[in-house]
Design a protein around this motif. Structure first.
Motif: not given
Length: 240
Positions: A120-126
């Protein structure tokens, strides 16, 4: 009549197997308190000593935990407990280290490919935050062991397969011991370069590129480890 030790051993094994079967089937889920020792003995038609020995065996294997004065509780599977049987092998058999690294090389590229499909986009940021943390640690002269473990665990969780996550967590527990004891110091520039390539491929939602990037990274890891542990990357001895 004197009871032979082997018979007692078999009874203990039978009680332990029955309790473990109940745990695995969900009769006693993680966090659940088992019935009292006396109750279990009555229900199973055995002595309290047999139940006590069986519980001790399950505790040693990490299936249950005994809280003094409170009771016996079922534990969730964890990497720390699953890795215990392998720690002795890792110490005594040099080829075990090679086998662990080869297994990692077989598994993690597939995990990275799956992560590229599910991120997900959030996981990509992580993932990018994790790489930034590695850069910061390297600049401060801190070894990247903890950051590296976190990075690979994060990818496993993004892949979204609970069995894979548990297996990789167990593998990382063992490799952490290996790195602390036998492997040379970090190669932060290479590690961060490879990790960036993996994240870029996952962020691009490209499973083929993610697989290739992780495979290339682990090939570098195996090459580095082979020099330190005296085995060759192709499975033989480095001195052959």
């Amino acid at each position: 009549m004197t009871v032979q030790p082997v018979k007692r051993q078999k009874l203990t094994e039978s009680v332990a197997e029955e309790l473990l079967s109940l745990i695995v089937r969900g009769g006693f889920p993680p966090g659940h308190r088992l019935p009292a020792e006396r109750v279990l003995a009555e229900q199973m038609g055995v002595s309290r000593a047999s139940v006590r020995d069986a519980v001790a065996r399950l505790e040693a294997l990490g299936h249950v935990g005994v809280r003094q004065g409170d009771g016996i509780y079922v534990l969730a599977p964890s990497a720390a407990t699953l890795s215990q049987p392998f720690r002795g092998l890792l110490t005594r058999l040099p080829q075990t280290a090679r086998d662990l690294l080869e297994f990692r090389r077989m598994l993690e590229p597939e995990v990275a490919a799956l992560a590229a499909q599910r991120v997900t986009d959030t996981q990509e940021d992580d993932l990018w935050i994790s790489v930034d943390a590695q850069v910061g640690a390297a600049r401060r002269g801190i070894k990247l062991v903890a950051e590296d473990l976190h990075f690979h665990a994060l990818i496993a969780r993004i892949a979204g397969n609970g069995v894979v996550t548990l297996v990789l967590d167990t593998l990382q527990e063992l490799l952490h011991d290996l790195r602390q004891r036998d492997l040379p110091g970090d190669l932060p520039d290479l590690t961060i370069r490879d990790h960036r390539a993996v994240v870029q491929a996952i962020a691009s939602r490209d499973p083929v590129a993610a697989h290739a990037a992780m495979a290339a990274h682990l090939d570098t890891v195996i090459q580095t480890a082979s020099a330190a542990l005296s085995f060759s990357p192709d499975g033989g001895s480095a001195h052959d």
